[in-house]
Design a protein around this motif. Structure first.
Motif, PDB file in Angstrom:
ATOM      1  N   VAL A  14      -7.431  -2.807   4.064  1.00 30.63           N
ATOM      2  CA  VAL A  14      -4.622  -2.693   4.729  1.00 30.63           C
ATOM      3  C   VAL A  14      -5.064  -4.780   4.153  1.00 30.63           C
ATOM      4  CG1 VAL A  14      -3.127  -2.958   5.636  1.00 30.63           C
ATOM      5  CG2 VAL A  14      -4.016  -0.921   5.364  1.00 30.63           C
ATOM      6  N   GLU A  15      -6.100  -5.302   4.759  1.00 28.36           N
ATOM      7  CA  GLU A  15      -5.192  -7.071   4.464  1.00 28.36           C
ATOM      8  C   GLU A  15      -6.217  -7.204   2.993  1.00 28.36           C
ATOM      9  OE1 GLU A  15      -4.233  -8.538   6.967  1.00 28.36           O
ATOM     10  OE2 GLU A  15      -3.519  -6.755   7.643  1.00 28.36           O
ATOM     11  N   VAL A  16      -6.600  -6.458   2.465  1.00 26.30           N
ATOM     12  CA  VAL A  16      -7.714  -7.177   1.461  1.00 26.30           C
ATOM     13  C   VAL A  16      -5.837  -6.713   0.515  1.00 26.30           C
ATOM     14  CG1 VAL A  16      -8.868  -6.306  -0.101  1.00 26.30           C
ATOM     15  CG2 VAL A  16     -10.034  -6.408   1.357  1.00 26.30           C
ATOM     16  N   PHE A  47     -18.587  -3.663   4.012  1.00 27.99           N
ATOM     17  CA  PHE A  47     -18.531  -3.911   5.195  1.00 27.99           C
ATOM     18  C   PHE A  47     -19.483  -2.626   5.385  1.00 27.99           C
ATOM     19  CE2 PHE A  47     -15.257  -7.229   3.908  1.00 27.99           C
ATOM     20  CZ  PHE A  47     -15.059  -7.425   4.610  1.00 27.99           C
ATOM     21  N   HIS A  48     -20.099  -1.259   4.648  1.00 29.59           N
ATOM     22  CA  HIS A  48     -21.135  -1.228   5.507  1.00 29.59           C
ATOM     23  C   HIS A  48     -22.134  -0.594   5.208  1.00 29.59           C
ATOM     24  CE1 HIS A  48     -21.442   2.035   7.826  1.00 29.59           C
ATOM     25  NE2 HIS A  48     -22.198   3.156   7.113  1.00 29.59           N
ATOM     26  N   LEU A  49     -22.212  -0.536   3.259  1.00 26.42           N
ATOM     27  CA  LEU A  49     -23.474   0.332   2.658  1.00 26.42           C
ATOM     28  C   LEU A  49     -24.145  -0.534   2.558  1.00 26.42           C
ATOM     29  CD1 LEU A  49     -24.102   2.935   2.151  1.00 26.42           C
ATOM     30  CD2 LEU A  49     -23.555   2.737  -0.544  1.00 26.42           C
ATOM     31  N   HIS A  71     -10.699  -6.563 -14.959  1.00 24.31           N
ATOM     32  CA  HIS A  71      -9.803  -7.337 -14.661  1.00 24.31           C
ATOM     33  C   HIS A  71      -9.363  -7.068 -13.140  1.00 24.31           C
ATOM     34  CE1 HIS A  71     -10.033  -3.204 -16.328  1.00 24.31           C
ATOM     35  NE2 HIS A  71      -9.006  -2.529 -15.570  1.00 24.31           N
ATOM     36  N   ALA A  72      -9.945  -5.630 -12.434  1.00 27.76           N
ATOM     37  CA  ALA A  72      -9.795  -5.799 -11.121  1.00 27.76           C
ATOM     38  C   ALA A  72     -10.533  -6.805 -10.422  1.00 27.76           C
ATOM     39  CB  ALA A  72      -9.917  -3.949 -10.561  1.00 27.76           C
ATOM     40  N   CYS A  73     -10.687  -7.633 -10.085  1.00 30.95           N
ATOM     41  CA  CYS A  73     -11.436  -8.712 -10.188  1.00 30.95           C
ATOM     42  C   CYS A  73     -11.067  -9.207  -8.436  1.00 30.95           C
ATOM     43  CB  CYS A  73     -11.887 -10.180 -10.331  1.00 30.95           C
ATOM     44  SG  CYS A  73     -10.607 -10.581 -11.402  1.00 30.95           S
ATOM     45  N   PRO A  74      -9.712  -9.337  -8.368  1.00 28.70           N
ATOM     46  CA  PRO A  74      -8.363  -9.460  -7.357  1.00 28.70           C
ATOM     47  C   PRO A  74      -9.080  -8.584  -5.797  1.00 28.70           C
ATOM     48  CG  PRO A  74      -7.128  -9.913  -8.775  1.00 28.70           C
ATOM     49  CD  PRO A  74      -8.279  -8.647  -9.130  1.00 28.70           C
ATOM     50  N   SER A  75      -9.392  -7.861  -6.172  1.00 31.00           N
ATOM     51  CA  SER A  75      -9.868  -7.014  -5.035  1.00 31.00           C
ATOM     52  C   SER A  75     -11.751  -7.473  -4.516  1.00 31.00           C
ATOM     53  CB  SER A  75     -10.705  -5.226  -4.995  1.00 31.00           C
ATOM     54  OG  SER A  75      -9.012  -5.217  -5.293  1.00 31.00           O
ATOM     55  N   LEU A  76     -12.635  -7.978  -5.741  1.00 33.33           N
ATOM     56  CA  LEU A  76     -13.602  -8.183  -5.503  1.00 33.33           C
ATOM     57  C   LEU A  76     -13.618  -9.186  -4.636  1.00 33.33           C
ATOM     58  CD1 LEU A  76     -16.562  -8.409  -5.376  1.00 33.33           C
ATOM     59  CD2 LEU A  76     -16.892  -8.744  -7.928  1.00 33.33           C
ATOM     60  N   TYR A  77     -12.678 -10.633  -5.313  1.00 35.09           N
ATOM     61  CA  TYR A  77     -12.493 -11.552  -4.632  1.00 35.09           C
ATOM     62  C   TYR A  77     -12.476 -11.730  -3.046  1.00 35.09           C
ATOM     63  CZ  TYR A  77     -12.436 -13.456  -9.342  1.00 35.09           C
ATOM     64  OH  TYR A  77     -12.918 -13.757 -10.710  1.00 35.09           O
ATOM     65  N   ALA A  78     -10.954 -10.936  -2.642  1.00 34.14           N
ATOM     66  CA  ALA A  78     -10.899 -10.800  -1.675  1.00 34.14           C
ATOM     67  C   ALA A  78     -11.442 -10.279  -0.978  1.00 34.14           C
ATOM     68  CB  ALA A  78      -9.314  -9.704  -1.451  1.00 34.14           C
ATOM     69  N   ARG A  82     -13.248 -12.084   2.544  1.00 35.66           N
ATOM     70  CA  ARG A  82     -13.529 -11.798   4.387  1.00 35.66           C
ATOM     71  C   ARG A  82     -14.767 -11.367   4.491  1.00 35.66           C
ATOM     72  NH1 ARG A  82      -8.952 -10.770   6.766  1.00 35.66           N
ATOM     73  NH2 ARG A  82      -6.849 -11.008   5.061  1.00 35.66           N
ATOM     74  N   ARG A  83     -15.563 -11.392   3.568  1.00 32.89           N
ATOM     75  CA  ARG A  83     -17.073 -10.307   4.076  1.00 32.89           C
ATOM     76  C   ARG A  83     -17.693 -12.386   4.562  1.00 32.89           C
ATOM     77  NH1 ARG A  83     -20.941  -9.869   5.848  1.00 32.89           N
ATOM     78  NH2 ARG A  83     -22.853  -7.812   5.451  1.00 32.89           N
ATOM     79  N   GLY A  84     -17.278 -13.571   4.025  1.00 29.69           N
ATOM     80  CA  GLY A  84     -17.936 -14.978   4.691  1.00 29.69           C
ATOM     81  C   GLY A  84     -18.476 -15.391   3.102  1.00 29.69           C
ATOM     82  N   TYR A  85     -17.950 -14.978   1.733  1.00 30.64           N
ATOM     83  CA  TYR A  85     -19.233 -15.654   1.091  1.00 30.64           C
ATOM     84  C   TYR A  85     -18.278 -17.237   0.686  1.00 30.64           C
ATOM     85  CZ  TYR A  85     -22.469 -11.716   0.124  1.00 30.64           C
ATOM     86  OH  TYR A  85     -23.203 -11.263  -0.188  1.00 30.64           O
ATOM     87  N   PHE A  86     -17.150 -17.366   0.212  1.00 30.49           N
ATOM     88  CA  PHE A  86     -16.354 -18.694   0.506  1.00 30.49           C
ATOM     89  C   PHE A  86     -15.427 -18.518   1.774  1.00 30.49           C
ATOM     90  CE2 PHE A  86     -16.080 -15.442  -2.822  1.00 30.49           C
ATOM     91  CZ  PHE A  86     -14.361 -15.368  -2.677  1.00 30.49           C
ATOM     92  N   GLU A  87     -14.679 -19.329   1.638  1.00 31.60           N
ATOM     93  CA  GLU A  87     -13.195 -20.193   2.276  1.00 31.60           C
ATOM     94  C   GLU A  87     -11.685 -18.964   1.482  1.00 31.60           C
ATOM     95  OE1 GLU A  87     -12.863 -20.800   5.043  1.00 31.60           O
ATOM     96  OE2 GLU A  87     -14.828 -21.545   5.108  1.00 31.60           O
ATOM     97  N   ARG A  88     -11.008 -18.128   2.157  1.00 32.93           N
ATOM     98  CA  ARG A  88     -10.752 -17.083   1.945  1.00 32.93           C
ATOM     99  C   ARG A  88      -9.364 -18.307   1.186  1.00 32.93           C
ATOM    100  NH1 ARG A  88      -5.568 -15.571   5.176  1.00 32.93           N
ATOM    101  NH2 ARG A  88      -4.658 -14.345   3.995  1.00 32.93           N
ATOM    102  N   GLN A  89      -8.830 -19.584   1.410  1.00 36.07           N
ATOM    103  CA  GLN A  89      -8.187 -20.822   0.381  1.00 36.07           C
ATOM    104  C   GLN A  89      -9.023 -20.527  -0.598  1.00 36.07           C
ATOM    105  OE1 GLN A  89      -6.074 -21.803   2.685  1.00 36.07           O
ATOM    106  NE2 GLN A  89      -5.246 -22.996   0.889  1.00 36.07           N
ATOM    107  N   GLU A  90      -9.848 -20.472  -0.869  1.00 37.11           N
ATOM    108  CA  GLU A  90     -10.031 -20.513  -2.213  1.00 37.11           C
ATOM    109  C   GLU A  90      -9.241 -18.621  -3.233  1.00 37.11           C
ATOM    110  OE1 GLU A  90     -11.569 -21.833  -6.531  1.00 37.11           O
ATOM    111  OE2 GLU A  90     -11.338 -23.024  -4.157  1.00 37.11           O
ATOM    112  N   LEU A  91      -8.606 -17.998  -2.623  1.00 39.89           N
ATOM    113  CA  LEU A  91      -8.281 -17.120  -3.268  1.00 39.89           C
ATOM    114  C   LEU A  91      -6.754 -17.949  -4.544  1.00 39.89           C
ATOM    115  CD1 LEU A  91      -8.771 -13.749  -0.046  1.00 39.89           C
ATOM    116  CD2 LEU A  91     -10.170 -14.695  -2.680  1.00 39.89           C
TER     117      LEU A  91
END
Length: 283
Positions: A14-16, A47-49, A71-78, A82-91
């Motif tokens: 939901v947050e993503v 987050f699991h597998l 083209h669905a990359c916003p989901s991957l970026y978000a 959240r997984r900690g690869y980069f700062e959320r502000q970059e979104l």
């Protein structure tokens, strides 16, 4: 799947979706419905597998993820943020000139992006190359490739599947976001894919189907697939275009929608109600 884990993954999803909505609205560009349909799948993987380490994004023994439907990359970026690869502000720089987060993923290992995307139909071939190399160097590592159902109309997908079957790439998982829609309309009207499961099996893959929004079902399906040795895997995940937004799920939102500020507020309110309902379940 334990109830606690399921609720955690649903909460993250939901947050993503909220972040994806904000990104697309700020950029005034993007594929909202297509991005929303695959959120749960990407959340489950990261987050699991998948075996990954955001602090060591270049860790050679990690699992790889290839987003063929780029083209669905916003989901991957978000999810990566959240997984900690980069700062959320970059979104919030999504699709800005010079941003690291463009309208299709660029190969940027430091951000956790394992492969670029462009024209549809490239991802399975890229994934085959990765899987072949990993079989030799790191046999425990796996490759997960997420494709759109419409892109399976590309012949290059099936050529790559023949390669995967021939070389018995059982470390390769091809995941189909089966939302039934592509840019011009319904997949079955434009060029029918069904019977899709039988087609994968005819090409030598072990194929299962699941609900792409039900985490216990997703979990059980991947567990069953992992038990099969000697075959590449195909998982058909039945999803809803725009999952989480009533207007999109009901087909009342254009494929590429330009959202007003008021619309964004209303959609965020709908997602916030889902967050509140999850909080009630946790009590």
């Amino acid at each position: 799947m334990q109830r606690e884990l399921e609720l955690k993954l649903r909460r993250i999803a939901v947050e993503v979706r909220k972040d994806v909505l904000r990104m697309i609205s700020m950029a005034d560009s993007g594929h909202l419905g297509s991005a929303f349909s695959c959120v749960d799948l990407i959340v489950y993987l990261y987050f699991h597998l998948m075996r990954v380490n955001p602090q060591l994004p270049g860790w050679q023994e990690r699992d790889r993820f290839v987003l063929s439907k780029g083209h669905a990359c916003p989901s991957l970026y978000a999810v990566l943020a959240r997984r900690g690869y980069f700062e959320r502000q970059e979104l919030w720089n999504y699709r800005k000139l010079g941003s690291l987060l463009q309208g299709h993923p660029l190969y940027t290992n430091a951000l956790g992006i394992d492969a670029p995307s462009g024209s549809l139909g490239m991802g399975i071939g890229i994934s085959c190359g990765m899987a072949m190399a990993l079989k030799t160097d790191f046999p425990e590592s796996r490759v997960f490739c997420l494709v759109g159902d419409g892109e399976l109309q590309e012949g290059s997908c099936w050529e790559a599947l023949m390669t995967a079957s021939h070389w018995k790439l059982d470390n390769l998982y091809v995941i189909v976001d089966r939302n039934g829609l592509q840019m011009e309309g319904e997949t079955e009207t434009i060029k029918a894919l069904e019977p899709l499961k039988e087609k994968f099996e005819a090409f030598g893959l072990f194929c299962l189907e699941t609900c792409g929004h039900d985490f216990p079902s997703i979990h059980e399906t991947f567990a069953k697939a992992a038990q099969e040795k000697g075959f590449p895997k195909a998982i058909i995940a039945h999803t809803k275009w725009g999952r989480g937004i009533t207007l999109a799920e009901n087909g009342e939102m254009p494929v590429k929608a330009s959202l007003s500020r008021n619309q964004v507020t209303l959609l965020l309110d709908e997602l916030s109600k889902e967050s509140a309902a999850l909080s009630e379940e946790e009590r």
